[in-house]
Design a protein around this motif. Structure first.
Motif, PDB file in Angstrom:
ATOM      1  N   VAL A   6     -35.833 -18.528  23.804  1.00  8.71           N
ATOM      2  CA  VAL A   6     -35.576 -18.793  22.402  1.00  8.71           C
ATOM      3  C   VAL A   6     -36.714 -18.202  21.588  1.00  8.71           C
ATOM      4  N   GLY A   7     -36.367 -17.439  20.574  1.00  7.78           N
ATOM      5  CA  GLY A   7     -37.371 -16.885  19.662  1.00  7.78           C
ATOM      6  C   GLY A   7     -37.575 -17.826  18.499  1.00  7.78           C
ATOM      7  N   ILE A   8     -38.816 -18.008  18.109  1.00  4.84           N
ATOM      8  CA  ILE A   8     -39.158 -18.883  16.987  1.00  4.84           C
ATOM      9  C   ILE A   8     -39.843 -18.023  15.939  1.00  4.84           C
ATOM     10  N   ARG A   9     -39.270 -17.975  14.761  1.00  3.47           N
ATOM     11  CA  ARG A   9     -39.870 -17.223  13.650  1.00  3.47           C
ATOM     12  C   ARG A   9     -40.489 -18.231  12.687  1.00  3.47           C
ATOM     13  N   LEU A  10     -41.776 -18.115  12.490  1.00  4.46           N
ATOM     14  CA  LEU A  10     -42.512 -19.050  11.652  1.00  4.46           C
ATOM     15  C   LEU A  10     -42.619 -18.530  10.233  1.00  4.46           C
ATOM     16  N   VAL A  62     -42.849 -16.389  18.143  1.00  5.54           N
ATOM     17  CA  VAL A  62     -43.196 -16.985  19.427  1.00  5.54           C
ATOM     18  C   VAL A  62     -41.907 -17.043  20.236  1.00  5.54           C
ATOM     19  N   TRP A  63     -41.965 -16.629  21.506  1.00  3.76           N
ATOM     20  CA  TRP A  63     -40.808 -16.707  22.395  1.00  3.76           C
ATOM     21  C   TRP A  63     -41.116 -17.695  23.494  1.00  3.76           C
ATOM     22  N   VAL A  64     -40.189 -18.604  23.745  1.00  7.26           N
ATOM     23  CA  VAL A  64     -40.404 -19.670  24.721  1.00  7.26           C
ATOM     24  C   VAL A  64     -39.158 -19.837  25.578  1.00  7.26           C
ATOM     25  N   SER A  65     -39.371 -20.185  26.830  1.00  3.75           N
ATOM     26  CA  SER A  65     -38.272 -20.433  27.757  1.00  3.75           C
ATOM     27  C   SER A  65     -38.003 -21.935  27.795  1.00  3.75           C
ATOM     28  N   VAL A  66     -36.741 -22.323  27.617  1.00  5.82           N
ATOM     29  CA  VAL A  66     -36.366 -23.742  27.697  1.00  5.82           C
ATOM     30  C   VAL A  66     -35.263 -23.903  28.735  1.00  5.82           C
ATOM     31  N   ALA A  67     -35.295 -25.038  29.424  1.00  6.78           N
ATOM     32  CA  ALA A  67     -34.298 -25.317  30.452  1.00  6.78           C
ATOM     33  C   ALA A  67     -33.650 -26.658  30.166  1.00  6.78           C
ATOM     34  N   SER A  69     -31.111 -29.655  28.308  1.00  2.00           N
ATOM     35  CA  SER A  69     -31.222 -30.370  27.036  1.00  2.00           C
ATOM     36  C   SER A  69     -32.572 -31.059  26.883  1.00  2.00           C
ATOM     37  N   ALA A  70     -33.201 -31.458  28.009  1.00  2.00           N
ATOM     38  CA  ALA A  70     -34.527 -32.075  27.920  1.00  2.00           C
ATOM     39  C   ALA A  70     -35.550 -31.060  27.407  1.00  2.00           C
ATOM     40  N   GLY A  71     -35.439 -29.813  27.873  1.00  2.00           N
ATOM     41  CA  GLY A  71     -36.337 -28.766  27.397  1.00  2.00           C
ATOM     42  C   GLY A  71     -36.130 -28.468  25.929  1.00  2.00           C
ATOM     43  N   VAL A  72     -34.881 -28.427  25.516  1.00  2.00           N
ATOM     44  CA  VAL A  72     -34.560 -28.194  24.105  1.00  2.00           C
ATOM     45  C   VAL A  72     -35.105 -29.338  23.258  1.00  2.00           C
ATOM     46  N   ALA A  73     -34.898 -30.577  23.701  1.00  2.00           N
ATOM     47  CA  ALA A  73     -35.372 -31.736  22.950  1.00  2.00           C
ATOM     48  C   ALA A  73     -36.891 -31.706  22.815  1.00  2.00           C
ATOM     49  N   GLY A  74     -37.584 -31.361  23.903  1.00  2.00           N
ATOM     50  CA  GLY A  74     -39.043 -31.274  23.843  1.00  2.00           C
ATOM     51  C   GLY A  74     -39.512 -30.200  22.889  1.00  2.00           C
ATOM     52  N   LEU A  75     -38.857 -29.038  22.935  1.00  2.00           N
ATOM     53  CA  LEU A  75     -39.206 -27.955  22.024  1.00  2.00           C
ATOM     54  C   LEU A  75     -38.975 -28.380  20.577  1.00  2.00           C
ATOM     55  N   LEU A  76     -37.858 -29.033  20.309  1.00  2.00           N
ATOM     56  CA  LEU A  76     -37.556 -29.454  18.942  1.00  2.00           C
ATOM     57  C   LEU A  76     -38.567 -30.477  18.436  1.00  2.00           C
ATOM     58  N   ASP A  77     -39.032 -31.362  19.317  1.00  2.00           N
ATOM     59  CA  ASP A  77     -40.056 -32.332  18.923  1.00  2.00           C
ATOM     60  C   ASP A  77     -41.345 -31.618  18.509  1.00  2.00           C
ATOM     61  N   VAL A  78     -41.756 -30.629  19.301  1.00  2.00           N
ATOM     62  CA  VAL A  78     -42.969 -29.869  18.988  1.00  2.00           C
ATOM     63  C   VAL A  78     -42.806 -29.141  17.658  1.00  2.00           C
ATOM     64  N   SER A  90     -41.571 -23.528   7.663  1.00  2.00           N
ATOM     65  CA  SER A  90     -40.195 -23.569   8.151  1.00  2.00           C
ATOM     66  C   SER A  90     -40.100 -22.673   9.385  1.00  2.00           C
ATOM     67  N   ILE A  91     -39.010 -22.815  10.116  1.00  2.00           N
ATOM     68  CA  ILE A  91     -38.789 -22.002  11.308  1.00  2.00           C
ATOM     69  C   ILE A  91     -37.357 -21.499  11.330  1.00  2.00           C
ATOM     70  N   LYS A  92     -37.173 -20.407  12.039  1.00  2.00           N
ATOM     71  CA  LYS A  92     -35.849 -19.909  12.378  1.00  2.00           C
ATOM     72  C   LYS A  92     -35.870 -19.680  13.879  1.00  2.00           C
ATOM     73  N   LEU A  93     -34.775 -19.998  14.544  1.00  2.00           N
ATOM     74  CA  LEU A  93     -34.675 -19.782  15.979  1.00  2.00           C
ATOM     75  C   LEU A  93     -33.721 -18.637  16.246  1.00  2.00           C
TER      76      LEU A  93
END
Length: 126
Positions: A6-10, A62-67, A69-78, A90-93
């Protein structure tokens, strides 16, 4: 379990500059690594023709690997915590070339929207 990049644009708002954006992106990447997310090195682009400087970082990505729904939830919390640390953030994914902007939604709605979006993107992965 399938991992997804997942790419994150800050975005730091209109008052930020390139140096601040690069610094914040590096800190977010370091924070994600400390939480055991797999990130990729800062992407780079060649300098403009005629420039004498080195290769430049792609600002605010920033590009991050998520696995799963738990990984997605953790990423969203951060990311939700990151947004609240500074005014105008703000962010765009990005996933599979598709971009989503969840700015202005509640944390719960952001999470639901992004989880559904990632699930749809995984369905169309080659």
């Amino acid at each position: 379990m399938t991992e997804t990049m997942v790419g994150i644009r800050l975005d730091l708002g209109a008052d930020s500059d390139a140096e601040e954006l690069t610094s914040v992106a590096r800190r977010l990447r370091d924070e994600l690594r400390q939480l055991d997310f797999e990130t990729v090195p800062m992407p780079t682009v060649p300098p403009p023709p005629g420039a004498k400087g080195p290769v430049m970082d792609v600002l605010g990505e920033v590009w991050v690997s998520v696995a799963g729904s738990a990984g997605v939830a953790g990423l969203l919390d951060v990311l939700a915590a990151w947004i609240t640390r500074g005014r105008g953030r703000s962010i765009k994914l990005e996933l599979n070339g598709q971009v989503i902007d969840a700015t202005g939604l509640s944390r719960r709605d952001q999470r639901r929207l992004i989880e559904e979006w990632i699930a749809r993107q995984r369905e169309i992965e080659p």
